[in-house]
Write an enzyme that holds these catalytic residues in place. Structure first.
Site, PDB file in Angstrom:
ATOM      1  N   SER A   1      -1.036   3.555   9.904  1.00 23.25           N
ATOM      2  CA  SER A   1      -0.257   3.754  11.126  1.00 23.25           C
ATOM      3  C   SER A   1      -1.219   4.098  12.249  1.00 23.25           C
ATOM      4  O   SER A   1      -2.261   4.727  12.024  1.00 23.25           O
ATOM      5  CB  SER A   1       0.729   4.912  10.942  1.00 23.25           C
ATOM      6  OG  SER A   1       1.254   5.303  12.202  1.00 23.25           O
TER       7      SER A   1
ATOM      8  N   TYR B   1       2.033  13.473   8.161  1.00 23.97           N
ATOM      9  CA  TYR B   1       2.062  12.001   8.177  1.00 23.97           C
ATOM     10  C   TYR B   1       0.726  11.461   8.688  1.00 23.97           C
ATOM     11  O   TYR B   1       0.134  10.557   8.088  1.00 23.97           O
ATOM     12  CB  TYR B   1       3.214  11.535   9.058  1.00 23.97           C
ATOM     13  CG  TYR B   1       3.407  10.040   9.136  1.00 23.97           C
ATOM     14  CD1 TYR B   1       3.993   9.334   8.082  1.00 23.97           C
ATOM     15  CD2 TYR B   1       3.024   9.317  10.269  1.00 23.97           C
ATOM     16  CE1 TYR B   1       4.191   7.959   8.165  1.00 23.97           C
ATOM     17  CE2 TYR B   1       3.217   7.944  10.358  1.00 23.97           C
ATOM     18  CZ  TYR B   1       3.809   7.269   9.305  1.00 23.97           C
ATOM     19  OH  TYR B   1       4.001   5.904   9.389  1.00 23.97           O
TER      20      TYR B   1
HETATM   21  N1  LIG Z   1       8.259   1.777  11.560  1.00 21.96           N
HETATM   22  C1  LIG Z   1       7.189   2.230  12.178  1.00 21.96           C
HETATM   23  O1  LIG Z   1       7.224   2.594  13.350  1.00 21.96           O
HETATM   24  C2  LIG Z   1       5.875   2.305  11.442  1.00 21.96           C
HETATM   25  C3  LIG Z   1       4.711   2.483  12.207  1.00 21.96           C
HETATM   26  C4  LIG Z   1       3.489   2.570  11.543  1.00 21.96           C
HETATM   27  C5  LIG Z   1       3.436   2.499  10.182  1.00 21.96           C
HETATM   28  N2  LIG Z   1       4.576   2.341   9.456  1.00 21.96           N
HETATM   29  C6  LIG Z   1       4.445   2.290   8.002  1.00 21.96           C
HETATM   30  O2  LIG Z   1       4.972   1.072   7.541  1.00 21.96           O
HETATM   31  C7  LIG Z   1       5.426   1.231   6.210  1.00 21.96           C
HETATM   32  C8  LIG Z   1       6.826   0.680   6.093  1.00 21.96           C
HETATM   33  O3  LIG Z   1       7.656   1.404   6.949  1.00 21.96           O
HETATM   34  P1  LIG Z   1       8.999   0.805   7.602  1.00 21.96           P
HETATM   35  O4  LIG Z   1       8.996   1.171   9.022  1.00 21.96           O
HETATM   36  O5  LIG Z   1       9.189  -0.603   7.193  1.00 21.96           O
HETATM   37  O6  LIG Z   1      10.052   1.781   6.890  1.00 21.96           O
HETATM   38  P2  LIG Z   1      11.418   1.520   6.117  1.00 21.96           P
HETATM   39  O7  LIG Z   1      12.020   2.853   5.916  1.00 21.96           O
HETATM   40  O8  LIG Z   1      12.209   0.458   6.814  1.00 21.96           O
HETATM   41  O9  LIG Z   1      10.919   0.936   4.729  1.00 21.96           O
HETATM   42  C9  LIG Z   1      10.209   1.725   3.809  1.00 21.96           C
HETATM   43  C10 LIG Z   1      10.612   1.291   2.424  1.00 21.96           C
HETATM   44  O10 LIG Z   1       9.825   2.071   1.508  1.00 21.96           O
HETATM   45  C11 LIG Z   1      10.691   2.567   0.499  1.00 21.96           C
HETATM   46  N3  LIG Z   1      10.156   3.812  -0.021  1.00 21.96           N
HETATM   47  C12 LIG Z   1      10.019   4.994   0.647  1.00 21.96           C
HETATM   48  N4  LIG Z   1       9.545   5.927  -0.161  1.00 21.96           N
HETATM   49  C13 LIG Z   1       9.391   5.333  -1.377  1.00 21.96           C
HETATM   50  C14 LIG Z   1       8.949   5.806  -2.628  1.00 21.96           C
HETATM   51  N5  LIG Z   1       8.600   7.084  -2.823  1.00 21.96           N
HETATM   52  N6  LIG Z   1       8.906   4.941  -3.662  1.00 21.96           N
HETATM   53  C15 LIG Z   1       9.282   3.638  -3.486  1.00 21.96           C
HETATM   54  N7  LIG Z   1       9.716   3.161  -2.325  1.00 21.96           N
HETATM   55  C16 LIG Z   1       9.772   3.994  -1.287  1.00 21.96           C
HETATM   56  C17 LIG Z   1      12.038   2.783   1.177  1.00 21.96           C
HETATM   57  O11 LIG Z   1      13.107   2.798   0.236  1.00 21.96           O
HETATM   58  C18 LIG Z   1      12.094   1.581   2.124  1.00 21.96           C
HETATM   59  O12 LIG Z   1      12.689   0.458   1.521  1.00 21.96           O
HETATM   60  C19 LIG Z   1       5.310   2.717   5.899  1.00 21.96           C
HETATM   61  O13 LIG Z   1       4.134   2.961   5.157  1.00 21.96           O
HETATM   62  C20 LIG Z   1       5.220   3.354   7.267  1.00 21.96           C
HETATM   63  O14 LIG Z   1       4.561   4.583   7.238  1.00 21.96           O
HETATM   64  C21 LIG Z   1       5.796   2.222  10.060  1.00 21.96           C
END
Ligand SMILES: NC(=O)c1ccc[n+]([C@@H]2O[C@H](COP(=O)([O-])OP(=O)(O)OC[C@H]3O[C@@H](n4cnc5c(N)ncnc54)[C@H](O)[C@@H]3O)[C@@H](O)[C@H]2O)c1
Length: 216
Positions: free
Chosen positions: A142, A155
């Site tokens: 991130s 985080y």
């Molecule tokens: N959305 C943002 O703004 C953003 C920005 C930077 C980084 N990220 C990173 O991108 C990645 C995906 O995030 P997203 O925004 O698509 O989120 P999201 O919540 O839409 O998807 C995350 C998925 O991971 C699964 N998950 C969470 N914890 C889990 C666990 N312990 N075991 C198995 N599955 C698990 C959830 O069920 C979900 O389906 C993450 O690593 C997040 O930190 C997101």
């Protein structure tokens, strides 16, 4: 020509958001997939979409916050497809709290899910990738792991850890044609950010480059 024909790929957190999008893109490019998530319903939904795109898909219901859960999808890939070519460590969680209010449980949960899982899955995948002298590991970090974020010390620390892990492992295994990279997205409106306060998002929006819009 599809770019991933017959490549065997694991994507964690494939039930939603970024992971689901990566899964659909990989399916469209011809990859064979193991999709992992702890949410059975959303995992099944992504799996159906990917099958409709023509991909062979195995689902892995697992919590990557445990060692067993973090390694399960890699083991399933090896079991079903005889090896692993691509590992996308995408699963992640996000909670918001001031550092003074963070419990040790919140801190440890964050590190387990967002950082330790990346190490565990990568370590289990590496022997296969090194033996075949081909592998790709993509870790979803991130921008907060680079810039930091108020009320997100846990985080940001986990994601900074992902970046350090990625750079170090890349140096270790690139000579064996195993390429390790991280991506560091900015804010994307997925269910992940549902727990972040509106006030935090407003403040963040003001720091983002771009034309002024109502609400900024
Ligand atoms: N959305 C943002 O703004 C953003 C920005 C930077 C980084 N990220 C990173 O991108 C990645 C995906 O995030 P997203 O925004 O698509 O989120 P999201 O919540 O839409 O998807 C995350 C998925 O991971 C699964 N998950 C969470 N914890 C889990 C666990 N312990 N075991 C198995 N599955 C698990 C959830 O069920 C979900 O389906 C993450 O690593 C997040 O930190 C997101």
């Amino acid at each position: 020509m599809p770019q991933l024909t017959n490549r065997r790929a694991v994507i964690t957190g494939a039930g939603s958001g970024i992971g689901a999008s990566i899964a659909r893109a990989y399916a469209a490019e011809g990859a064979r997939l193991v999709l992992a998530d702890r949410n059975a319903a959303s995992l099944a939904e992504t799996a159906i979409t990917c099958r409709n795109l023509g991909a062979e898909v195995f689902e892995c219901l697992a919590d990557v916050g445990t060692v067993e859960g973090a390694q399960a999808s890699v083991y399933r890939c090896v079991e079903h497809f005889g090896g692993i070519d691509i590992l996308v460590n995408n699963a992640g969680m996000l909670t918001q709290a001031r550092c003074v209010d963070l419990s040790i449980e919140m801190w440890n949960d964050m590190l387990r899910v967002d950082l330790t899982s990346v190490f565990v899955a990568s370590q289990r995948a590496l022997p296969h990738m090194l033996a075949q002298r081909w592998g790709r590991i993509i870790n979803v970090a991130s921008q907060l792991g680079i810039k930091g974020g108020a009320e997100l010390t846990h985080y940001a620390a986990a994601k900074a850890g992902v970046i350090g892990f990625t750079k170090s492992l890349a140096l270790e295994v690139a000579k064996d044609n195993v390429l390790v990279n991280a991506i560091a997205p900015g804010p994307i409106e997925t269910p992940l950010v549902g727990g972040i306060s509106a006030e935090w998002k407003r403040a963040k929006r003001r720091t983002a480059p771009g034309p002024l819009r109502p609400g900024r």
